[in-house]
Design a protein around this motif. Structure first.
Motif, short mmCIF file in Angstrom:
data_model
loop_
_atom_site.label_atom_id
_atom_site.label_comp_id
_atom_site.label_asym_id
_atom_site.label_seq_id
_atom_site.Cartn_x
_atom_site.Cartn_y
_atom_site.Cartn_z
N ILE A 96 0.76 -1.19 0.08
CA ILE A 96 -0.06 -0.03 -0.11
C ILE A 96 0.95 1.15 -0.09
N ALA A 97 1.74 1.20 0.86
CA ALA A 97 2.78 2.51 0.73
C ALA A 97 3.45 2.59 -0.34
N PHE A 98 3.78 1.64 -1.21
CA PHE A 98 4.58 1.65 -2.31
C PHE A 98 3.38 2.15 -3.46
N VAL A 99 2.21 1.89 -3.39
CA VAL A 99 1.36 2.32 -4.47
C VAL A 99 1.04 3.72 -4.05
N MET A 100 0.78 4.09 -2.85
CA MET A 100 0.45 5.46 -2.46
C MET A 100 1.79 6.57 -2.98
N LEU A 101 3.02 6.03 -2.57
CA LEU A 101 4.27 6.79 -3.07
C LEU A 101 4.33 6.81 -4.63
N TYR A 102 3.76 5.63 -5.28
CA TYR A 102 4.06 5.80 -6.79
C TYR A 102 3.08 6.87 -7.15
N GLY A 103 1.71 6.82 -6.55
CA GLY A 103 0.79 7.78 -7.02
C GLY A 103 1.11 9.09 -6.67
N LEU A 104 1.59 9.33 -5.64
CA LEU A 104 1.90 10.56 -5.24
C LEU A 104 3.09 11.14 -6.14
N ILE A 105 3.97 10.45 -6.55
CA ILE A 105 5.08 10.90 -7.40
C ILE A 105 4.59 11.08 -8.85
N SER A 106 3.84 10.27 -9.32
CA SER A 106 3.16 10.41 -10.56
C SER A 106 2.14 11.62 -10.62
N LEU A 108 2.81 14.38 -8.41
CA LEU A 108 3.75 15.59 -8.61
C LEU A 108 4.02 15.72 -10.09
N THR A 109 4.59 14.88 -10.41
CA THR A 109 5.24 14.83 -12.06
C THR A 109 4.28 15.54 -12.94
N MET A 110 2.91 15.09 -12.71
CA MET A 110 2.03 15.26 -13.80
C MET A 110 1.80 16.85 -13.82
N HIS A 111 1.72 17.37 -12.46
CA HIS A 111 1.48 18.81 -12.25
C HIS A 111 2.63 19.78 -12.32
N ASP A 112 3.82 19.29 -12.38
CA ASP A 112 5.04 19.90 -12.27
C ASP A 112 5.05 20.84 -13.96
N PRO A 113 5.22 21.91 -14.08
CA PRO A 113 5.22 22.55 -15.02
C PRO A 113 6.44 22.50 -16.05
#
Ligand SMILES: [Zn+2]
Length: 115
Positions: A96-106, A108-113
């Motif tokens: 779960i931690a891994f999935v959440m971290l993965y989700g968070l990273i993607s 964050l990178t999605m909204h990074d201009p």
């Protein structure tokens, strides 16, 4: 040891519960061995969906628990059963931690201009 009726803690070796007076059953070794779960299904699911290293350790313990059950070794069966359960839980938490971290990273990178 604990009273099976009211659940209050009693003196080791006492014959009756000091709280409710129910006779304390000395842990029947052979009659409750089949109640010990080996957590095999859970560990397999952990391996498939969460975390393979944790899941494999869990499966190993689950299999050992099953074998101990078959040979009638209550102590070992309980021991391995607990281990299998713990490793499955850790695998699930890790997954779960891994999935959440993965989700968070993607996220964050999605909204990074800059990306
Ligand atoms: Zn009691």
């Amino acid at each position: 040891m604990f009273c099976q009726k009211c659940g209050s803690e009693c003196k080791e070796g006492a014959l009756f519960c000091s709280n409710c007076g129910a006779p304390l059953v000395v842990q029947g070794e052979s009659d409750n061995i089949s109640n010990i779960p080996d957590h095999l299904v859970m560990s397999i699911l952990t391996t498939l969906f969460c975390c393979i290293p944790f899941g494999i350790v869990s499966i190993v313990y689950a299999v050992k628990a099953g074998m101990s059950k078959e040979s009638g070794n209550v102590e070992k069966a309980r021991f391995y059963s607990k281990k299998a359960f713990l490793w499955s839980i850790w695998g699930i938490i890790f997954g779960i931690a891994f999935v959440m971290l993965y989700g968070l990273i993607s996220f964050l990178t999605m909204h990074d201009p800059l990306c």
